[in-house]
Design an enzyme around this catalytic site. Structure first.
Site, PDB file in Angstrom:
ATOM      1  N   LEU A 113     -62.774 -10.015  18.930  1.00 18.49           N
ATOM      2  CA  LEU A 113     -61.513 -10.340  19.576  1.00 18.49           C
ATOM      3  C   LEU A 113     -61.866 -11.108  20.831  1.00 18.49           C
ATOM      4  O   LEU A 113     -62.772 -10.709  21.578  1.00 18.49           O
ATOM      5  CB  LEU A 113     -60.730  -9.071  19.929  1.00 18.49           C
ATOM      6  CG  LEU A 113     -60.210  -8.237  18.752  1.00 18.49           C
ATOM      7  CD1 LEU A 113     -59.481  -6.994  19.260  1.00 18.49           C
ATOM      8  CD2 LEU A 113     -59.285  -9.049  17.862  1.00 18.49           C
ATOM      9  N   ASP A 114     -61.160 -12.213  21.094  1.00 17.91           N
ATOM     10  CA  ASP A 114     -61.526 -13.027  22.247  1.00 17.91           C
ATOM     11  C   ASP A 114     -61.126 -12.353  23.553  1.00 17.91           C
ATOM     12  O   ASP A 114     -60.491 -11.290  23.561  1.00 17.91           O
ATOM     13  CB  ASP A 114     -60.991 -14.454  22.128  1.00 17.91           C
ATOM     14  CG  ASP A 114     -59.464 -14.535  22.174  1.00 17.91           C
ATOM     15  OD1 ASP A 114     -58.837 -13.663  22.794  1.00 17.91           O
ATOM     16  OD2 ASP A 114     -58.913 -15.491  21.595  1.00 17.91           O
ATOM     17  N   LEU A 115     -61.480 -12.973  24.646  1.00 17.48           N
ATOM     18  CA  LEU A 115     -61.330 -12.385  25.982  1.00 17.48           C
ATOM     19  C   LEU A 115     -59.926 -11.847  26.238  1.00 17.48           C
ATOM     20  O   LEU A 115     -59.749 -10.735  26.749  1.00 17.48           O
ATOM     21  CB  LEU A 115     -61.688 -13.443  27.035  1.00 17.48           C
ATOM     22  CG  LEU A 115     -61.548 -13.032  28.506  1.00 17.48           C
ATOM     23  CD1 LEU A 115     -62.623 -12.037  28.892  1.00 17.48           C
ATOM     24  CD2 LEU A 115     -61.627 -14.269  29.411  1.00 17.48           C
TER      25      LEU A 115
END
Length: 255
Positions: A113-115
């Site tokens: 999952l991205d930032l």
């Protein structure tokens, strides 16, 4: 001739596979660690992921001894936004693995999952399991709750069922439902099967929507449920076996 080139093809298994089963990293990330010169075998820096090793070898990651195959375990984790899904970030940002509660063994994530994405992230001690569950061919759906600035109609969203190409990248069928209009934002429920890098954000931008909140609700049969942010809960082994099926579970070493 070095010790690693003296071994016959029948000796042991590839170092990247060994590291994955030991819970160090997925095979893909293990190959990156090898390329960075962070893995040694019997005091020699490993230069190729094709190197064969056995449990009798002294295998080390950043100087720390790596054990054999870890017990296969799976956890549900509610990832907060503001964390990157990597073991070591070159920019010095806070990582998922630094934020995990104490007491967990070394784990790898199943996908990323991205930032700025929050919600369900699956964690496992076994890189082989991670690799299998990441494959689009596994067929597990990822479901997201999305808030985005802009306007969209259900008819626009329905056209995503046939897939879409955005800036040269082809995305497979996407299920999207318009749930609510709230001020200048829309709330959507979006389901995907591939999980390509920034897929939902890119597709929404293609529709003229700017995502400002993204929450993963489920990954295959596993749900975020009532997990609080930062909370981790182990998936019972029997439940994991049931979801994989006995044949696949046996192939992965779960039974």
């Amino acid at each position: 001739m070095t010790e690693e080139t003296q071994k016959s093809p029948q000796d042991g298994e590839r170092i990247a596979k060994f590291l994955a089963h030991a819970g160090i990293a997925s095979r893909r990330d293990a190959e990156k660690l090898i390329g960075e010169g962070r893995i040694t075998v019997n005091g020699q820096t490993v230069r190729t992921p094709a190197t064969k090793v056995t449990a009798a070898d002294d295998i080390r990651f950043d100087g720390e001894r790596v054990g054999g195959k870890a017990q296969i375990q799976l956890w549900r984790y509610h990832k907060p936004e503001g964390l990157v899904t990597t073991h070591k970030d070159p920019q010095g940002r806070a990582t998922v693995f630094e934020a995990l509660p104490p007491g967990l063994p070394r784990v790898v994530s199943i996908g990323r999952l991205d930032l700025n994405t929050e919600g369900l992230l699956l964690l496992t001690t076994d890189g082989g399991l991670a690799r299998f569950l990441e494959l689009p061919s596994t067929g597990w759906r990822r479901r997201y709750r999305v808030r985005a600035y802009g306007r969209a109609t259900q008819s626009q969203l329905d056209r995503l069922k046939d897939g879409v190409t955005v800036e040269g990248v082809s995305y497979g069928p996407i299920e999207a439902v318009l749930d609510q209009v709230q001020g200048g934002n829309v709330w959507l429920t979006i389901s995907i099967h591939e999980g390509k890098n920034r897929e939902i954000r890119n597709v929404c931008r293609h529709l003229g929507l700017q995502v400002n909140r993204l929450i993963r609700l489920s990954y295959g049969p596993f749900q975020l449920g009532n997990l609080k942010r930062g909370e981790v809960e182990e998936v019972p082994r029997r439940q994991l076996v049931d979801q994989l099926g006995k044949k696949r579970a046996a192939e992965l070493g779960l039974i």
